[in-house]
Design an enzyme around this catalytic site. Structure first.
Site, PDB file in Angstrom:
ATOM      1  N   LYS A 114      16.659 -76.706 -11.098  1.00 60.35           N
ATOM      2  CA  LYS A 114      15.436 -77.006  -9.818  1.00 60.35           C
ATOM      3  C   LYS A 114      15.254 -76.105  -8.567  1.00 60.35           C
ATOM      4  O   LYS A 114      14.256 -76.094  -8.233  1.00 60.35           O
ATOM      5  CB  LYS A 114      15.133 -78.511 -10.477  1.00 60.35           C
ATOM      6  CG  LYS A 114      15.356 -78.561 -11.729  1.00 60.35           C
ATOM      7  CD  LYS A 114      14.104 -80.057 -11.363  1.00 60.35           C
ATOM      8  CE  LYS A 114      13.716 -80.742 -12.917  1.00 60.35           C
ATOM      9  NZ  LYS A 114      13.217 -81.906 -13.402  1.00 60.35           N
ATOM     10  N   LYS A 197      15.077 -74.005 -22.528  1.00 57.81           N
ATOM     11  CA  LYS A 197      14.789 -75.282 -22.810  1.00 57.81           C
ATOM     12  C   LYS A 197      13.846 -74.876 -22.720  1.00 57.81           C
ATOM     13  O   LYS A 197      12.754 -74.747 -21.956  1.00 57.81           O
ATOM     14  CB  LYS A 197      15.970 -76.347 -22.751  1.00 57.81           C
ATOM     15  CG  LYS A 197      15.040 -76.647 -21.499  1.00 57.81           C
ATOM     16  CD  LYS A 197      15.569 -78.267 -20.835  1.00 57.81           C
ATOM     17  CE  LYS A 197      15.160 -78.446 -19.805  1.00 57.81           C
ATOM     18  NZ  LYS A 197      15.162 -79.932 -19.378  1.00 57.81           N
ATOM     19  N   LYS A 200       8.586 -78.645 -19.337  1.00 53.95           N
ATOM     20  CA  LYS A 200       6.739 -79.250 -18.990  1.00 53.95           C
ATOM     21  C   LYS A 200       7.037 -78.142 -17.616  1.00 53.95           C
ATOM     22  O   LYS A 200       6.191 -77.368 -17.212  1.00 53.95           O
ATOM     23  CB  LYS A 200       6.859 -80.195 -18.613  1.00 53.95           C
ATOM     24  CG  LYS A 200       7.869 -81.624 -18.215  1.00 53.95           C
ATOM     25  CD  LYS A 200       6.739 -82.319 -18.371  1.00 53.95           C
ATOM     26  CE  LYS A 200       7.804 -83.502 -18.186  1.00 53.95           C
ATOM     27  NZ  LYS A 200       8.652 -83.608 -17.978  1.00 53.95           N
TER      28      LYS A 200
HETATM   29  N1  AQP Z   1      14.108 -79.321 -24.979  1.00 56.42           N
HETATM   30  C1  AQP Z   1      14.489 -80.026 -24.762  1.00 56.42           C
HETATM   31  N2  AQP Z   1      15.433 -80.629 -25.832  1.00 56.42           N
HETATM   32  C2  AQP Z   1      15.487 -81.599 -26.634  1.00 56.42           C
HETATM   33  N3  AQP Z   1      16.001 -82.886 -25.669  1.00 56.42           N
HETATM   34  C3  AQP Z   1      15.032 -82.742 -24.397  1.00 56.42           C
HETATM   35  N4  AQP Z   1      13.994 -83.530 -23.722  1.00 56.42           N
HETATM   36  C4  AQP Z   1      14.102 -82.888 -22.958  1.00 56.42           C
HETATM   37  N5  AQP Z   1      13.788 -81.356 -22.661  1.00 56.42           N
HETATM   38  C5  AQP Z   1      13.998 -81.365 -24.505  1.00 56.42           C
HETATM   39  C6  AQP Z   1      15.133 -84.639 -23.253  1.00 56.42           C
HETATM   40  O1  AQP Z   1      13.661 -85.166 -23.124  1.00 56.42           O
HETATM   41  C7  AQP Z   1      14.185 -86.684 -22.354  1.00 56.42           C
HETATM   42  C8  AQP Z   1      13.299 -87.138 -21.486  1.00 56.42           C
HETATM   43  O2  AQP Z   1      13.361 -86.124 -20.318  1.00 56.42           O
HETATM   44  P1  AQP Z   1      12.621 -86.057 -18.839  1.00 56.42           P
HETATM   45  O3  AQP Z   1      12.096 -87.813 -18.922  1.00 56.42           O
HETATM   46  O4  AQP Z   1      13.668 -86.606 -18.084  1.00 56.42           O
HETATM   47  O5  AQP Z   1      11.716 -85.025 -18.894  1.00 56.42           O
HETATM   48  P2  AQP Z   1      11.677 -83.731 -18.355  1.00 56.42           P
HETATM   49  O6  AQP Z   1      13.437 -83.991 -18.388  1.00 56.42           O
HETATM   50  O7  AQP Z   1      10.810 -83.897 -17.485  1.00 56.42           O
HETATM   51  O8  AQP Z   1      11.233 -82.855 -19.839  1.00 56.42           O
HETATM   52  P3  AQP Z   1      11.568 -81.417 -19.556  1.00 56.42           P
HETATM   53  O9  AQP Z   1      10.324 -81.089 -19.817  1.00 56.42           O
HETATM   54  O10 AQP Z   1      12.505 -80.636 -19.258  1.00 56.42           O
HETATM   55  O11 AQP Z   1      11.396 -81.173 -17.756  1.00 56.42           O
HETATM   56  P4  AQP Z   1      11.658 -80.290 -16.168  1.00 56.42           P
HETATM   57  O12 AQP Z   1      11.515 -79.343 -16.995  1.00 56.42           O
HETATM   58  O13 AQP Z   1      10.226 -81.051 -15.794  1.00 56.42           O
HETATM   59  O14 AQP Z   1      13.294 -81.187 -16.244  1.00 56.42           O
HETATM   60  C9  AQP Z   1      15.259 -86.490 -22.108  1.00 56.42           C
HETATM   61  O15 AQP Z   1      16.075 -86.900 -22.570  1.00 56.42           O
HETATM   62  C10 AQP Z   1      15.854 -85.692 -21.879  1.00 56.42           C
HETATM   63  O16 AQP Z   1      16.802 -84.835 -22.482  1.00 56.42           O
END
Ligand code: AQP
Length: 334
Positions: A114, A197, A200
């Site tokens: 990040k 992966k 968002k």
């Molecule tokens: N691509 C993925 N495949 C499987 N599991 C995933 N998780 C996130 N992306 C994947 C799982 O979702 C749960 C909630 O995650 P979070 O609240 O941490 O969401 P996040 O990390 O903000 O989701 P993103 O899309 O990955 O956001 P960014 O890119 O901002 O970090 C967790 O259990 C996570 O493992």
């Protein structure tokens, strides 16, 4: 005998969760709530690390709760709450920060990824301390297991290290949690870049299946998913990452094995296969979208569920925090 305890959280950073969030985490939340003493939270404090618009954050928090209920999280069988409603998360978070080495925190790959995308002066310190707040989220509830996606494995390891360190320094206080990370579905990939992966914070939303998007949008995204040269529908992550990702999605949503699906599409092309994946995804998500919108029509009902959840969560969290404060030598208020 008491049930093993699980704790997990999800950020309300977007209006909609994506398919990775569901298959990597929330699907397991629903499965585990019967057999476990489950605590699930919408981690709004974590979402502050991306500086959301206040109005959107408040609305997205409610949309997240409605989505969890629509996906099958049942407040009769688990404790569902909002992280900021239980002040002990921040309080234990600070203790965890004081226990963590700077080098140790600097090694977190999610922070490195990040921070590479943002200019140094604009990265909030919260992006750096995020894993310590996450450790507090888990340890407050003395969780045995933490259902998460593969991307959270390193944070769970850190949580285990911090709990072990605290216990050896101050006496046994925390249960050492284990990650509950599935083999299949633990990492869902971006439809346009199937080696990254699904996330968002991806540059474009075209590789993201959002649970609340209209069926036509998701159908179009799946039909335009990047596939590989060749015609054969076969699971092979190295040679065919795009097709393998779609096979994982199809298999986990339909409950059919990958081998069975490979057989079904033997001799057929990618076009037929993508059409079938789109249909499974859209039909799976249709009732979730309808139910979420229906639940959002009655915010009073959602708030009542959250009040009960916060009370149940606070009862557990306050006990752990007072043990911790006592062990580390903070003078109790007389
Ligand atoms: N691509 C993925 N495949 C499987 N599991 C995933 N998780 C996130 N992306 C994947 C799982 O979702 C749960 C909630 O995650 P979070 O609240 O941490 O969401 P996040 O990390 O903000 O989701 P993103 O899309 O990955 O956001 P960014 O890119 O901002 O970090 C967790 O259990 C996570 O493992």
């Amino acid at each position: 005998m008491s049930k093993p305890r699980v704790l997990s959280g999800i950020q309300p950073t977007n209006g909609s969760f994506h398919l990775g969030n569901y298959l990597g985490a929330v699907k397991q939340w629903v499965e585990l709530q019967e057999s476990h003493d489950a605590f699930y939270c919408v981690v709004d404090l974590h979402a502050l690390t991306s500086s959301p618009d206040p109005k959107e954050l408040r609305q997205n928090t409610l949309v997240s709760v409605a989505q969890l209920l629509a996906l099958g999280v049942d407040p009769e069988h688990c404790t569902l709450f909002i992280q900021s409603h239980v002040a002990e998360h921040n309080q234990l978070g600070w203790v965890m920060e004081c226990l963590t080495g700077f080098g140790e925190a600097s090694r977190m790959t999610q922070f490195k990824d990040k921070s590479q995308k943002i200019e140094n002066d604009r990265i909030g310190v919260g992006v750096f301390t995020y894993p310590m707040l996450m450790a507090a989220d888990i340890l407050l509830y003395q969780a045995d297991q933490v259902p998460v996606g593969e991307d959270q494995r390193q944070h769970i390891e850190l949580t285990r290290d911090l709990a072990t360190r605290f216990n050896s320094q101050y006496g046994k206080t925390f249960r050492i949690p284990e990650g509950y990370i599935l083999k299949e579905g633990a990492k869902i990939y971006d439809l346009q870049d199937p080696t990254s992966k699904m996330s968002k914070s991806a540059e474009s939303a075209s590789g993201l299946i959002e649970l609340l998007d209209a069926p036509e949008i998701n159908t179009k995204k799946i039909k335009s998913a990047v596939t590989d040269t060749g015609r054969e529908v076969r699971f092979d992550v190295a040679q065919k990452p795009g097709i393998s990702n779609l096979l994982t999605i199809y298999s986990t949503l339909s409950g059919r094995s990958v081998a069975e699906i490979e057989n079904e599409f033997d001799g057929k092309g990618y076009g037929d296969f993508k059409g079938a994946v789109a249909e499974v995804v859209v039909e799976y998500l249709r009732p979730v979208r309808t139910k979420t919108l229906e639940l959002l029509g009655d915010p009073g009902h959602l708030n009542a569920i959250l009040r009960v959840g916060a009370d149940k969560a606070s009862a557990v969290a306050s006990k752990t925090l007072s043990d911790v404060y006592e062990r580390i030598g903070l003078l109790a208020r007389g």
